[in-house]
Design a protein around this motif. Structure first.
Motif, PDB file in Angstrom:
ATOM      1  N   ALA A 153       0.845  -1.197   0.000  1.00 27.25           N
ATOM      2  CA  ALA A 153       0.000   0.000   0.000  1.00 27.25           C
ATOM      3  C   ALA A 153       0.876   1.240   0.000  1.00 27.25           C
ATOM      4  O   ALA A 153       1.914   1.287   0.679  1.00 27.25           O
ATOM      5  N   PHE A 154       0.453   2.233  -0.758  1.00 28.20           N
ATOM      6  CA  PHE A 154       1.112   3.539  -0.773  1.00 28.20           C
ATOM      7  C   PHE A 154       0.173   4.537  -0.105  1.00 28.20           C
ATOM      8  O   PHE A 154      -0.980   4.694  -0.536  1.00 28.20           O
ATOM      9  N   VAL A 155       0.667   5.199   0.922  1.00 29.29           N
ATOM     10  CA  VAL A 155      -0.165   6.023   1.794  1.00 29.29           C
ATOM     11  C   VAL A 155       0.039   7.496   1.458  1.00 29.29           C
ATOM     12  O   VAL A 155       1.153   8.015   1.545  1.00 29.29           O
TER      13      VAL A 155
ATOM     14  N   GLU B 100      -5.189   6.017   0.281  1.00 27.63           N
ATOM     15  CA  GLU B 100      -4.212   4.944   0.136  1.00 27.63           C
ATOM     16  C   GLU B 100      -4.489   4.193  -1.166  1.00 27.63           C
ATOM     17  O   GLU B 100      -5.647   3.997  -1.541  1.00 27.63           O
ATOM     18  N   VAL B 101      -3.419   3.753  -1.834  1.00 27.46           N
ATOM     19  CA  VAL B 101      -3.537   2.935  -3.033  1.00 27.46           C
ATOM     20  C   VAL B 101      -2.946   1.563  -2.718  1.00 27.46           C
ATOM     21  O   VAL B 101      -1.793   1.465  -2.294  1.00 27.46           O
ATOM     22  N   HIS B 102      -3.745   0.509  -2.909  1.00 26.14           N
ATOM     23  CA  HIS B 102      -3.336  -0.850  -2.565  1.00 26.14           C
ATOM     24  C   HIS B 102      -3.149  -1.683  -3.836  1.00 26.14           C
ATOM     25  O   HIS B 102      -4.029  -1.684  -4.714  1.00 26.14           O
TER      26      HIS B 102
ATOM     27  N   THR C 169      -9.832   5.357   1.491  1.00 25.74           N
ATOM     28  CA  THR C 169      -9.754   6.631   2.194  1.00 25.74           C
ATOM     29  C   THR C 169     -10.015   6.403   3.675  1.00 25.74           C
ATOM     30  O   THR C 169     -10.775   5.502   4.053  1.00 25.74           O
ATOM     31  N   ARG C 170      -9.377   7.200   4.502  1.00 25.10           N
ATOM     32  CA  ARG C 170      -9.564   7.102   5.950  1.00 25.10           C
ATOM     33  C   ARG C 170     -10.882   7.748   6.323  1.00 25.10           C
ATOM     34  O   ARG C 170     -11.222   8.830   5.838  1.00 25.10           O
TER      35      ARG C 170
END
Length: 265
Positions: free
Chosen positions: A196-198, A203-205, A245-246
Motif C-alpha cells: 500500500a502507498f499512503v 491509500e492505493v493498494h 480513504t480514511r
C-alpha cells in the motif's frame, strides 16, 4: 635498639598514611555528590507514536485467473476474467494498545469465476473448447497483518469467504446431467498479500489474493453416479488495485504525536 627504630619509623609513616586515606575518601564523596550532575542536559522524552486504530473504506478492481481442480484427470485450462470488483471496510487495530500489526477487512465482491473446458484428439491437439462461467457474490472476512514504514504499508492476508452463485453459463461441451447439479453456495479460504502507498487521507493498494473454494462446484455423483465420486473445487487468483480513504480520526497512544494533530484533521 631495633625495637626503637621500628617505633620511630612507624611514628613518621602513620600520619602520612592516615592523611592519604582521608584525602581519597573526600575525593570519592565529591565525585558522587548529589549536585555533581546539576549542569547536565536532561534526557529528552521518547515519543510514543503507536497507532491504536484506524478505519478505511475503499474499492478494488482486479483481473482474475480462474480455474478448477478435479479429483480425476479432465482437460481444462485457466480462464481470464476482468470482472472482479467490490467495496471494502478495513479496521486496523493494535494488540494490547502497543503492537500495531493487525487489521480486519470485510467486504462485498462481485466475481466472475470459471474455467475453460478442452476437447483433445488422440494426438492431444485441441479440437474444441468452451468457457464455463459463474457470476458470484462473495463475502470475504480477512485478517490483514501489516508493517508500516515510510509512506508505505506491507500487507499479508489470511481469511475465509462465503459466496453465492446467482448466474451460470455453460458451453455445449458440458452435458446438462452435470451442469444441472451446480451448487449455489460456496465457501473457502483466502491467502495473499500486497503493498500500500499512503497519501493521507488516501491509500492505493496493490494486492494478489488466492481464493480456493472448499465446497464442490458440481454434485460428486453427477459424473459417474455412485460408482466414482468426483470432487470439483474452483480457484481464483485475483491481481487487484484498490483506492481507500480514511474515515474518522486515527487514534494514537499520544494524541500530540499523530501526523494529523497540528492540522486539526
Amino acid at each position: 635498639m631495633k625495637k626503637y627504630k621500628i617505633i620511630f619509623l612507624l611514628s613518621i609513616l602513620l600520619p602520612f598514611a592516615a592523611q592519604a586515606q582521608i584525602i581519597d575518601t573526600t575525593d570519592i564523596m565529591k565525585e558522587f555528590d548529589e549536585y555533581s550532575f546539576r549542569d547536565a542536559n536532561p534526557i529528552g522524552q521518547v515519543k510514543d507514536s503507536t497507532k491504536l486504530r484506524e478505519h478505511l473504506i475503499g474499492v478494488k478492481w482486479g483481473m482474475g485467473l480462474n480455474n478448477i481442480t478435479f479429483s480425476m484427470d479432465f482437460d481444462k485450462k485457466t480462464m481470464v476474467s476482468p470482472k472482479n470488483f467490490g467495496i471494502y471496510y478495513t479496521y486496523y487495530h493494535s494488540l494490547w494498545n502497543s503492537i500495531s500489526l493487525f487489521g480486519l477487512e470485510m467486504g462485498l465482491q462481485y466475481n466472475e469465476e470459471g474455467y475453460t473446458t478442452l476437447v483433445l484428439d488422440y494426438n492431444d491437439k485441441i479440437t474444441d473448447q468452451g468457457k464455463e462461467r459463474f457470476q458470484t457474490v462473495t463475502f470475504p472476512f480477512i485478517s490483514q497483518f501489516r508493517i508500516d514504514f515510510w509512506r508505505m504499508r506491507l500487507l499479508a492476508n489470511a481469511g475465509a469467504f462465503a459466496s453465492y452463485r446467482f448466474s451460470s453459463s455453460f458451453s455445449d461441451i458440458m452435458p446438462t446431467t452435470i451442469t444441472s447439479t451446480t451448487k449455489k453456495f460456496g465457501y473457502g479460504f483466502v491467502l495473499g498479500g500486497g503493498l500500500a502507498f499512503v497519501f493521507r487521507p488516501f491509500e492505493v493498494h496493490f494486492e494478489a489474493n488466492y481464493k480456493y473454494n472448499l465446497s464442490n462446484l458440481y454434485d460428486k455423483t453427477s459424473f459417474y453416479g455412485n460408482e466414482y465420486w468426483i470432487s470439483t473445487h474452483t480457484n481464483q487468483l485475483i491481481l487487484s488495485v484498490g483506492l481507500f480513504t480514511r474515515i474518522g480520526g486515527s487514534a494514537y497512544k499520544v494524541k500530540e504525536n499523530s501526523p494529523y494533530y497540528k492540522s486539526g484533521k
